[in-house]
Design an enzyme around this catalytic site. Structure first.
Site, PDB file in Angstrom:
ATOM      1  N   SER A 140      54.452  14.322  69.657  1.00 39.64           N
ATOM      2  CA  SER A 140      53.941  14.269  68.294  1.00 39.64           C
ATOM      3  C   SER A 140      54.057  15.640  67.656  1.00 39.64           C
ATOM      4  O   SER A 140      54.027  16.661  68.350  1.00 39.64           O
ATOM      5  CB  SER A 140      52.468  13.842  68.313  1.00 39.64           C
ATOM      6  OG  SER A 140      51.868  14.026  67.050  1.00 39.64           O
ATOM      7  N   TYR A 153      44.264  15.765  71.782  1.00 36.37           N
ATOM      8  CA  TYR A 153      45.528  15.077  71.529  1.00 36.37           C
ATOM      9  C   TYR A 153      46.657  16.086  71.347  1.00 36.37           C
ATOM     10  O   TYR A 153      47.726  15.978  71.971  1.00 36.37           O
ATOM     11  CB  TYR A 153      45.387  14.198  70.296  1.00 36.37           C
ATOM     12  CG  TYR A 153      46.637  13.436  69.932  1.00 36.37           C
ATOM     13  CD1 TYR A 153      47.005  12.297  70.639  1.00 36.37           C
ATOM     14  CD2 TYR A 153      47.435  13.841  68.871  1.00 36.37           C
ATOM     15  CE1 TYR A 153      48.151  11.588  70.310  1.00 36.37           C
ATOM     16  CE2 TYR A 153      48.584  13.136  68.541  1.00 36.37           C
ATOM     17  CZ  TYR A 153      48.938  12.020  69.262  1.00 36.37           C
ATOM     18  OH  TYR A 153      50.071  11.323  68.932  1.00 36.37           O
TER      19      TYR A 153
END
Length: 161
Positions: A140, A153
């Site tokens: 990501s 994350y």
């Protein structure tokens, strides 16, 4: 000629779901993995309904379950061998920096990093001796730069990058 066998983790929603449809439209044989069997079976039905002759198999499992991931890989290997693995499964748990939640950090690291390793290691074990196969990790942009509420994350995605 037989189309390649593609394993997609995190196939029940989001990117994995969309990728499953795209790969099926190109004639690839699919093995779809996620934690929710019902969602996988629904996706399987959608794909085979839209793409006549599509070969779609469901292999329910949680990435944190290393023996299950190895069993899925070995099953694919026994069925002719996996050609492409798209390790897409992941989890995002928002974390407020002013009230950090250690369990949320642990869960995020367990799924996004350890879970991915639970797939990569058995894949290398079967691909290396036969000298073929591709492994793709889905990370990501959060791995390049922090995002609000995404400390765990972002760290896991940076680790994958």
């Amino acid at each position: 000629m037989t189309k390649p066998l593609v394993w997609i983790t995190g196939a029940s929603s989001g990117l994995g779901h969309a990728l499953a449809f795209e790969m099926a439209s190109r004639g690839y044989r699919l093995v779809l993995t996620a934690r929710r069997r019902e969602a996988l079976e629904s996706l399987q039905s959608e794909i085979t309904g839209k793409h006549q002759g599509a070969l779609v198999h469901v292999a329910e499992g949680d990435l944190v379950d290393a023996p299950r991931m190895r069993a899925i890989v070995e099953s694919m290997e026994a069925d002719g061998g996996i050609d492409i693995a798209v390790l897409n499964a992941g989890i995002y748990i928002p974390i407020d920096a002013t009230k950090p939640d250690l369990d949320a950090f642990h869960t995020t690291f367990d799924v996004n990093l350890k879970g991915t390793a639970n797939c990569v290691v058995p894949l290398i074990d079967v691909m290396k001796p036969r000298k073929r196969g591709q492994i793709s990790l889905v990370a990501s942009v959060a791995g390049y730069s922090g995002l609000p509420m995404a400390s765990a994350y972002g760290a896991t995605k940076a680790g994958m990058i």
